[in-house]
Every structure is written in structure tokens, then in C-alpha cells.
Scaffold this motif. Structure first.
Motif, PDB file in Angstrom:
ATOM      1  N   UNK A  37      54.669  11.172  48.355  1.00 17.55           N
ATOM      2  CA  UNK A  37      54.256  12.121  49.370  1.00 17.55           C
ATOM      3  C   UNK A  37      55.418  12.463  50.292  1.00 17.55           C
ATOM      4  N   UNK A  38      55.202  13.481  51.120  1.00 18.17           N
ATOM      5  CA  UNK A  38      56.171  13.884  52.124  1.00 18.17           C
ATOM      6  C   UNK A  38      55.718  13.378  53.493  1.00 18.17           C
ATOM      7  N   UNK A  39      56.632  12.748  54.209  1.00 18.68           N
ATOM      8  CA  UNK A  39      56.347  12.260  55.558  1.00 18.68           C
ATOM      9  C   UNK A  39      56.920  13.236  56.579  1.00 18.68           C
ATOM     10  N   UNK A  40      56.174  13.471  57.650  1.00 19.54           N
ATOM     11  CA  UNK A  40      56.607  14.418  58.670  1.00 19.54           C
ATOM     12  C   UNK A  40      57.704  13.816  59.542  1.00 19.54           C
ATOM     13  N   UNK A  41      58.808  14.534  59.674  1.00 17.94           N
ATOM     14  CA  UNK A  41      59.869  14.133  60.590  1.00 17.94           C
ATOM     15  C   UNK A  41      59.646  14.779  61.957  1.00 17.94           C
ATOM     16  N   UNK A  42      59.269  16.056  61.964  1.00 16.40           N
ATOM     17  CA  UNK A  42      58.860  16.699  63.214  1.00 16.40           C
ATOM     18  C   UNK A  42      57.955  17.874  62.900  1.00 16.40           C
ATOM     19  N   UNK A  43      57.165  18.244  63.879  1.00 14.77           N
ATOM     20  CA  UNK A  43      56.345  19.459  63.787  1.00 14.77           C
ATOM     21  C   UNK A  43      56.338  20.121  65.154  1.00 14.77           C
ATOM     22  N   UNK A  44      56.281  21.417  65.134  1.00 12.41           N
ATOM     23  CA  UNK A  44      56.357  22.221  66.351  1.00 12.41           C
ATOM     24  C   UNK A  44      55.412  23.395  66.177  1.00 12.41           C
ATOM     25  N   UNK A  45      54.501  23.595  67.135  1.00  8.12           N
ATOM     26  CA  UNK A  45      53.505  24.652  66.981  1.00  8.12           C
ATOM     27  C   UNK A  45      53.214  25.310  68.328  1.00  8.12           C
ATOM     28  N   UNK A  46      53.135  26.622  68.291  1.00 10.33           N
ATOM     29  CA  UNK A  46      52.857  27.410  69.480  1.00 10.33           C
ATOM     30  C   UNK A  46      51.367  27.727  69.547  1.00 10.33           C
ATOM     31  N   UNK A  47      50.757  27.473  70.710  1.00  9.74           N
ATOM     32  CA  UNK A  47      49.354  27.782  70.944  1.00  9.74           C
ATOM     33  C   UNK A  47      49.285  29.056  71.774  1.00  9.74           C
ATOM     34  N   UNK A  48      48.878  30.151  71.154  1.00 10.21           N
ATOM     35  CA  UNK A  48      48.856  31.441  71.843  1.00 10.21           C
ATOM     36  C   UNK A  48      47.834  31.466  72.974  1.00 10.21           C
TER      37      UNK A  48
END
Length: 395
Positions: A131-142
């Protein structure tokens, strides 16, 4: 190795995949190599073929943009906008990209969604097992007007991460603060040459000849290799010498490094400035200045209209530079568009991507190896010209 998926970008269909990954039946031919992070075989070459206006340039432009965004977006001045826009008939203003690539023996998966104003989603994952492990995630909430940044395994101080500019990659920013993973990725994706920009192919011009001269002046090894190749390609050149000339510019005397082609009839030598040589010779001179460092160090070349200003028979020796382990010891990869479709018989079916615009004015792209009934020993050129594969001009 690159696998690029993108949707809603310029004139493309809902989702398009560009991949150097070959299928499981591919053999150990010299034009491919084994992945260092997986058990797959990867191609050194990918040709993008189709009619005028089909969307070939946009295919390779997408890859170049993502590589640029990851490596250089930190340096873009605030207030500037990106030259990225969705399909003219799409209601959504966002473009989505996914890039799967290897860096120092590790396999990464990068996702980017953005519009002309900001990054809406950015994430980086690393394959750690199946599997792929998350190193970072970034998300904009409008709705809230806030951005959420999570870094389970990345290493950029959170206070710094929260200062990332709306149109800057977190990877590009993290590289400035010495984050090891970001540095490794920027190093790999930054080793590329491209002749495509926001408005398409950037044809070589006179300043490029002088720029190539400066490059060869700084590397005698590459200069000798360039001379050897031009001589092999039958340009009638015995040597290319670099001379410093004095010139006047805006009332000031300046020194300019000028390349001269040396010709010989066996008894006498004459020299001509490179600008007096044919446009094909000048184009080859500039092209080698771009290709030789990538071939020597590894990386990716993204080239629109590879045959432009060159004789069609020169395409095979250029491809051979990438195919040969001697001239390409670090498995540099070349993705290119081409109108000289005779080149199809120089490639394997997994190295040919066809692009065609459908009735909804959206481009569709597919690899020849994904089509049923295509045999490895087919005459790809003859069948393409007969219309068996599609992606031909409707005249």
C-alpha cells in the motif's frame, strides 16, 4: 519513471494516462529497463502521435507542468497566476493531476488539484509495502475559507507548512527548508529538459545557438561528443570550434562566444560561423546541448515535434542515444511528439501513444498496447496509415 494521470486539463477527456510502464509481457529489450522500486519494466521512450490539433502537445505539457510545479513553484512571485486552465466546455474551474514516479529507489504517488487561484488539494504518498502511506495531505475548504495540512511523515515544521502560498507546492517549499524527502524529489524531477511552455513548443532561436556554445565551452567532454555525433550524422563537419569575438551592444563592447563549423576537403580547412550553417545543423547543435547532460546524468526529456528542423532519418540515431546503455547509462527517458509517423516501426507497441479529438471536442489518448488485436510484429506504420488504429487526419 513517470506515470501521469490528469483530467479536465485543456482539451482532454475526463481522464488520460501517460505512462512509461510496460505490460508484463514485455521482454528485457534494450529500449526498456527494470524499475528499482517495483518489479515492473519501464520504457526509455514514449512517442505521442496524432493529427494536427489532436492534443499531442497538451499531453506532454501536462507532465512538464507538474514537474515544474513540484520543483519551482516556490519561486513564483506572489500575485502571479499559473498558465493552467480547464477545458473550455467544462463547468468546473479545477484541473486534476496524478504523478507516479521513482526517486532514489522509492515509489511515490503525487496528487494535485488546483484552479487559477489556489491549490485545492495536494498530497504525497510513499509505497511502503503493498500500500501507499501518506506523507502529507493538504486540502482547501471553500466553505470555511481555511486550509488543512496534515504531515504524518513529511518533516516540514507545521508553522512553516501553514505559510505555504496558495499557488505553491508544499514539496517545493519544503525543499527550501532542507526536508530530506522534498530534496530527493526535487533533485529527480528537476533533472529534465523541455521545449514546451504555456503556449506550446518553443522553437530554437539564435540566442539558443550562443547558449549551446557556452554549454560546450564549459564541458570539453560534451563538446567532443557533440562533434563526433554531428560528424556521424553526416553534416560535413570535421570540428566545431568556439571563439570569443568582440562586439558592440548599446554602445558598449562585449565579448561573445561564437561557434564555428570546421569543414575540410582532405587538404584544406575552412570555417563558417554556426549561423551560416543550415537550420538543421544549428538545430542539431542546440538539441545536443540539451540532450547530452540528461543522457550523462539521468532524467527526462519532454520534447514537442522532435523532428522539427531535422531530416526524418535523424530520428533513429537520436532514439538510439536513449536506447543504448553506453550513451544512456542512467536510463534517461524521452517523451516526444512527432509527425514523421515512419518512426512507429522503430518502437514497440507499448512505446506508442495515439491522440485523437472526439466529437465532443475533447482529446482522447491511448497506448497502442492497450488496443486488442495489435501484435508485436505488426507493421505499425502501415496499419496506422491505413486507419486501423485511428488518430489519423480526416481528409
Amino acid at each position: 519513471m513517470h506515470t501521469l494521470r490528469f483530467s479536465n486539463f485543456f482539451s482532454f477527456a475526463e481522464e488520460t494516462e501517460v505512462s512509461f510502464v510496460l505490460d508484463a509481457r514485455s521482454n528485457g529489450a534494450e529500449s526498456s529497463f527494470s524499475s528499482t522500486a517495483t518489479d515492473r519494466r519501464l520504457s526509455k521512450l514514449l512517442a505521442v502521435v496524432g493529427a494536427n490539433g489532436a492534443g499531442k502537445t497538451n499531453v506532454i505539457k501536462a507532465l512538464d507542468f507538474v514537474c515544474w510545479f513540484v520543483t519551482k513553484s516556490f519561486f513564483m512571485e506572489s500575485g502571479h497566476s499559473l498558465a493552467v486552465k480547464p477545458h473550455a466546455f467544462e463547468a468546473s474551474g479545477a484541473s486534476r493531476f496524478e504523478l507516479e514516479f521513482e526517486a532514489h529507489g522509492k515509489l511515490y504517488r503525487y496528487t494535485l488539484v488546483l484552479n487559477k487561484e489556489r491549490v485545492l488539494l495536494e498530497s504525497l504518498r510513499l509505497k511502503t509495502s503493498r500500500l501507499f502511506s501518506t506523507l502529507f495531505s493538504r486540502e482547501w475548504d471553500a466553505e470555511t475559507g481555511k486550509e488543512s495540512i496534515k504531515q504524518p511523515n513529511f518533516g516540514l515544521p507545521q508553522k512553516q507548512a501553514e505559510k505555504v502560498k496558495p499557488l505553491t507546492s508544499l514539496i517545493s517549499m519544503a525543499e527550501q527548508f532542507g526536508v530530506e524527502t522534498a530534496h530527493a524529489i526535487v533533485e529527480v524531477l528537476g533533472r529534465r529538459h523541455s521545449n514546451v511552455g504555456a503556449i506550446g513548443r518553443q522553437a530554437f532561436q539564435a540566442p539558443d545557438v550562443l547558449g549551446a556554445a557556452k554549454f560546450f565551452a564549459d564541458s570539453e567532454t560534451h563538446r567532443l561528443r557533440m562533434v563526433d555525433l554531428l560528424n556521424q550524422w553526416d553534416f560535413g563537419l570535421k570540428d566545431v570550434r568556439l571563439e570569443t569575438l568582440r562586439t558592440m551592444s548599446e554602445g558598449k563592447e562585449e565579448e561573445v562566444l561564437v561557434p564555428f563549423g570546421i569543414h575540410s576537403d582532405g587538404e584544406r580547412e575552412v570555417k563558417f560561423p554556426m549561423f551560416a550553417e543550415s537550420s538543421g545543423t544549428q538545430a542539431a547543435f542546440v538539441l545536443l546541448a540539451d540532450l547530452l547532460p540528461i543522457l550523462a546524468e539521468g532524467g527526462t526529456v519532454i520534447f514537442d515535434e522532435l523532428e522539427s528542423d531535422l531530416h526524418p532519418l535523424m530520428l533513429e540515431p537520436i532514439l538510439n542515444l536513449f536506447i543504448s546503455q553506453k550513451t544512456n547509462p542512467h536510463n534517461a527517458q524521452l517523451i516526444f511528439t512527432c509527425h514523421s509517423v515512419e518512426i512507429l516501426n522503430l518502437l514497440k507497441k507499448g512505446q506508442i501513444m495515439l491522440v485523437e479529438k472526439n466529437e465532443r471536442c475533447r482529446s482522447e489518448a491511448w497506448r497502442l498496447s492497450d488496443m486488442e488485436g495489435v501484435r508485436a510484429d505488426d507493421n505499425f506504420y502501415a496499419k496506422y496509415m491505413a486507419g486501423a488504429y485511428g488518430a489519423v487526419p480526416m481528409l
